[in-house]
Scaffold this active site. Structure first.
Site, PDB file in Angstrom:
ATOM      1  N   GLY A  94       0.825  -1.216   0.000  1.00 53.54           N
ATOM      2  CA  GLY A  94       0.000   0.000   0.000  1.00 53.54           C
ATOM      3  C   GLY A  94       0.852   1.256   0.000  1.00 53.54           C
ATOM      4  O   GLY A  94       0.512   2.258  -0.633  1.00 53.54           O
ATOM      5  N   ARG A 122      -7.879  -2.287  -2.026  1.00 47.64           N
ATOM      6  CA  ARG A 122      -7.699  -1.268  -0.979  1.00 47.64           C
ATOM      7  C   ARG A 122      -7.964   0.122  -1.569  1.00 47.64           C
ATOM      8  O   ARG A 122      -7.625   0.394  -2.724  1.00 47.64           O
ATOM      9  CB  ARG A 122      -6.291  -1.374  -0.384  1.00 47.64           C
ATOM     10  CG  ARG A 122      -6.131  -2.688   0.391  1.00 47.64           C
ATOM     11  CD  ARG A 122      -4.756  -2.840   0.966  1.00 47.64           C
ATOM     12  NE  ARG A 122      -4.471  -1.853   1.984  1.00 47.64           N
ATOM     13  CZ  ARG A 122      -3.266  -1.685   2.522  1.00 47.64           C
ATOM     14  NH1 ARG A 122      -2.255  -2.445   2.127  1.00 47.64           N
ATOM     15  NH2 ARG A 122      -3.074  -0.772   3.441  1.00 47.64           N
ATOM     16  N   SER A 171      -2.849  10.022   8.098  1.00 43.86           N
ATOM     17  CA  SER A 171      -2.252   8.939   7.313  1.00 43.86           C
ATOM     18  C   SER A 171      -0.928   9.395   6.724  1.00 43.86           C
ATOM     19  O   SER A 171      -0.861  10.383   5.985  1.00 43.86           O
ATOM     20  CB  SER A 171      -3.190   8.520   6.181  1.00 43.86           C
ATOM     21  OG  SER A 171      -2.466   7.793   5.202  1.00 43.86           O
ATOM     22  N   GLN A 173       0.757   7.705   4.580  1.00 42.25           N
ATOM     23  CA  GLN A 173       0.779   7.409   3.142  1.00 42.25           C
ATOM     24  C   GLN A 173       0.153   8.558   2.362  1.00 42.25           C
ATOM     25  O   GLN A 173       0.669   8.952   1.313  1.00 42.25           O
ATOM     26  CB  GLN A 173       0.033   6.106   2.866  1.00 42.25           C
ATOM     27  CG  GLN A 173       0.766   4.898   3.449  1.00 42.25           C
ATOM     28  CD  GLN A 173       0.043   3.586   3.233  1.00 42.25           C
ATOM     29  OE1 GLN A 173      -1.104   3.569   2.789  1.00 42.25           O
ATOM     30  NE2 GLN A 173       0.697   2.491   3.546  1.00 42.25           N
ATOM     31  N   ASP A 320       0.302  -0.156  13.142  1.00 38.22           N
ATOM     32  CA  ASP A 320       0.638  -1.491  12.622  1.00 38.22           C
ATOM     33  C   ASP A 320       0.892  -2.504  13.736  1.00 38.22           C
ATOM     34  O   ASP A 320       0.975  -3.710  13.476  1.00 38.22           O
ATOM     35  CB  ASP A 320       1.877  -1.414  11.710  1.00 38.22           C
ATOM     36  CG  ASP A 320       1.570  -0.668  10.424  1.00 38.22           C
ATOM     37  OD1 ASP A 320       0.384  -0.517  10.084  1.00 38.22           O
ATOM     38  OD2 ASP A 320       2.519  -0.221   9.758  1.00 38.22           O
ATOM     39  N   LYS A 347      -6.365  -1.989   6.081  1.00 40.39           N
ATOM     40  CA  LYS A 347      -4.972  -2.448   5.968  1.00 40.39           C
ATOM     41  C   LYS A 347      -4.935  -3.703   5.082  1.00 40.39           C
ATOM     42  O   LYS A 347      -5.880  -3.959   4.358  1.00 40.39           O
ATOM     43  CB  LYS A 347      -4.384  -2.707   7.359  1.00 40.39           C
ATOM     44  CG  LYS A 347      -4.305  -1.447   8.219  1.00 40.39           C
ATOM     45  CD  LYS A 347      -3.361  -0.429   7.628  1.00 40.39           C
ATOM     46  CE  LYS A 347      -3.321   0.853   8.440  1.00 40.39           C
ATOM     47  NZ  LYS A 347      -2.525   1.892   7.776  1.00 40.39           N
ATOM     48  N   ARG A 393       1.149  -9.078   8.962  1.00 36.24           N
ATOM     49  CA  ARG A 393       1.174  -8.738  10.404  1.00 36.24           C
ATOM     50  C   ARG A 393       0.332  -9.724  11.221  1.00 36.24           C
ATOM     51  O   ARG A 393       0.689 -10.051  12.357  1.00 36.24           O
ATOM     52  CB  ARG A 393       0.706  -7.304  10.629  1.00 36.24           C
ATOM     53  CG  ARG A 393       1.559  -6.303   9.847  1.00 36.24           C
ATOM     54  CD  ARG A 393       2.075  -5.163  10.664  1.00 36.24           C
ATOM     55  NE  ARG A 393       2.921  -4.315   9.839  1.00 36.24           N
ATOM     56  CZ  ARG A 393       4.252  -4.378   9.783  1.00 36.24           C
ATOM     57  NH1 ARG A 393       4.911  -5.219  10.543  1.00 36.24           N
ATOM     58  NH2 ARG A 393       4.941  -3.596   8.979  1.00 36.24           N
TER      59      ARG A 393
END
Ligand code: S3P
Length: 433
Positions: A94, A122, A171, A173, A320, A347, A393
Site C-alpha cells: 500500500g 484497498r 495517514s 501514506q 501497525d 490495511k 502482520r
C-alpha cells in the site's frame, strides 16, 4: 506454506531486526529523485520494498543490490524518470501504491499502476481526491478509484497546482503522496494533519536537501525545489518488526532478549509507551540520538501486564502494532480497550476482524467494536489452526500466539511474513532457549 509452532519455555538472546520498511521505501524514492548515488545500508530486502525497487528500475533508475542489505540507487534527478514500457506492479504494498500515485501524478508521461489482489481492493481515493485537486489525471476502471489506475501525465499541461489540504484521517501514506506530488507543483503546498503520523517523508526530504517546513501545529509546507542531493543512510531496525519479539519476550516465561538498533522515532514508538504503562519491563538503551531517526537497543524481560486504554493521538503512532498488542492484552490483567482505530479496516486485511478471529480461535476473550476491540484478560490460549491469508502482520501475530499457547499451532499462509520480515521464523527459533 504451512508451519507448526510449539510453545516456548524461555526466550534468550540478542537479534538485530531488519531495516525499517517505511524508511526503506522512501530511501529508494528520494534516491531515485536525487542527483548522484544514494547508499542505503540495512535496507529491508523484503517483498514490499522489492516492489518499489522494481518500479523504479522500470522507470530507468539503475539500482544495485549489494551484500549485507546495502542498496545503491543511481538517481537521475527530479525530472530524470523515464516512461515505463510495462505495468508498474506495487505487489502487496500500500505504501508503494499510494506514494507512487503522488509521484507519478507529477511526471510528464503516462503510467499504469497495479498491485496484487489484496492491494487492488484497498481504497486509493484517499490519495486520488487531493491529487485530482492538484490537477492530476487518472483513468480508473468501473469500480472507481482502485488499482489498476492509469496516471495520465502526458495529458497534463505544465506543473501540478499547489494545494492547501486538511487530511481527513492521520495517514502517513496520504501526506507522503501529496508531498511527492508537491515537488512537481508550481508553488508552495500546505498539508494540515489532524494528528501526527509517521514523519519519515518529511525527515528524508529535508535530509536530501528539499525545502520542507513542519510547524508546531503539525502543518507541513513544501516549497518548490530544483534539485535533491544523494545521501549515505543507515536505516534503523523496524520497530514494527521488533514488536513481535518484544511481545514474545514479555509473555513467554523466564525470558530476556535484546533487540539491537531499533528505530525509536517518536511517531513510531507508541508501542513502547503503551507496554511500559501496562507494566512491561523494557529498558530503552539509546544509541544514536544525533540523527532525526534515533535508535536504541531494547532489553525486554518477561512481565506481568495490566489492561489499558489505547485511543486518540496514540493510534497513528502504533497502528501497525495493534494486532500484536491485542495478543499481549489477552494475557494482561483486566480489560484493554482499543478505540479510534477504524483505519485498521483498510490495511492488508480488515485487521479488526482478522485479529479478533485469530485470537478467538486461540480461546481469547476478545470482541470487535466499530473502531477497535475490547479484550478481557488474562485468558489461557490453546494451540489452534489459523489461516491469516495475505496479511503479514496477522501471520506474525499468530506465530507469537503459538509460542505462548498450550499445544501446537498450525499457521497456514506463513510465507506472507516475507512481505516485511523474510527471516522471521528462523529468527524466532534462534531465541528459543
Ligand atoms: C505507512 C503508513 C501507515 C502504515 C503502513 C506504512 C507508511 O499507513 O500502516 O504500514 O510507510 O507511510 P497510514 O499512515 O496511511 O495509516
Amino acid at each position: 506454506m504451512i508451519l507448526e509452532i510449539f510453545p516456548a519455555k524461555e526466550l534468550r538472546g540478542s537479534i538485530q531486526v531488519p531495516g525499517d520498511k517505511s524508511i526503506s521505501h522512501r530511501g529508494v524514492i528520494f534516491g531515485a529523485l536525487s542527483n548522484g548515488t544514494t547508499r542505503l545500508k540495512n535496507f529491508l530486502m523484503a517483498n514490499d520494498c522489492k516492489s518499489t525497487i522494481e518500479i523504479f528500475r522500470k522507470m530507468g533508475i539503475s539500482i544495485d543490490i549489494q551484500k549485507n542489505n546495502t542498496v545503491l540507487v543511481h538517481g537521475k534527478g527530479l525530472k530524470g524518470l523515464s516512461e515505463p514500457t510495462s505495468l508498474l506492479d506495487a505487489g502487496n504494498s500500500g505504501t508503494t501504491a499510494r506514494l507512487l500515485l503522488g509521484l507519478l501524478s507529477g511526471q510528464n508521461f503516462d503510467s499504469i499502476l497495479t498491485g496484487d489482489e489484496s492491494l487492488r481492493n484497498r481504497p486509493m481515493d484517499r490519495v486520488s481526491i487531493p491529487l485530482r485537486q492538484m490537477g492530476a489525471l487518472f483513468d480508473t476502471g468501473i469500480k472507481g478509484d482502485f488499482l489498476p489506475i492509469t496516471i495520465k501525465g502526458s495529458n497534463r499541461s505544465g506543473c501540478l497546482k499547489p494545494i492547501d489540504y486538511t487530511l481527513p484521517v492521520a495517514s502517513a501514506q496520504v501526506k507522503s503522496s501529496i508531498i511527492l506530488a508537491s515537488l512537481y507543483a508550481s508553488g508552495s503546498s500546505t498539508i494540515r494533519q489532524p494528528t501526527l503520523s509517521r514523519d519519515h517523508t518529511e525527515i528524508m526530504l529535508d535530509t536530501f536537501g528539499g525545502n520542507i517546513h513542519v510547524d508546531d501545529d503539525n502543518t507541513i509546507t513544501i516549497h518548490p525545489t530544483t534539485q535533491l542531493y544523494a545521501q549515505d543512510l543507515t536505516i534503523p531496525g523496524d520497530i514494527s518488526s521488533a514488536a513481535y519479539f518484544i511481545t514474545a519476550a514479555l509473555l513467554a516465561p523466564k525470558s530476556q532478549i535484546v533487540l539491537e538498533n531499533v528505530g525509536i522515532n517518536p511517531t513510531r514508538s507508541g508501542i513502547l509507551e503503551v507496554y511500559q504503562s501496562m507494566g512491561a519491563k523494557i529498558d530503552i538503551v539509546k544509541n544514536n540520538q544525533a540523527t532525526k531517526e534515533p535508535t536504541a537497543d531494547l532489553v525486554v524481560r518477561s512481565s506481568s501486564l495490566n489492561g489499558t486504554i489505547i485511543e486518540g493521538d496514540l493510534i497513528p503512532r502504533l497502528i501497525d502494532e495493534l494486532p500484536i498488542i491485542a495478543l499481549a492484552a489477552t494475557q494482561a490483567q483486566g480489560t484493554t480497550i482499543i478505540r479510534d482505530a477504524e483505519e485498521l479496516k483498510v490495511k492488508e486485511s480488515n485487521r479488526i476482524d482478522s485479529t479478533v478471529n485469530i485470537l478467538k480461535s486461540f480461546g481469547a476473550d476478545i470482541q470487535a467494536t466499530s473502531d477497535g476491540m475490547i479484550i478481557r484478560g488474562p485468558t489461557p490460549l490453546f494451540g489452534t489452526s489459523v489461516k491469516p491469508g495475505s496479511d503479514h502482520r496477522t501471520v506474525m501475530m499468530a506465530a507469537i500466539g503459538g509460542l505462548i499457547a498450550k499445544g501446537s499451532t498450525i499457521i497456514e499462509d506463513a510465507q506472507w511474513a516475507d512481505i516485511s520480515y523474510p527471516n522471521f521464523f528462523s529468527e524466532l527459533e534462534k531465541l528459543r532457549y
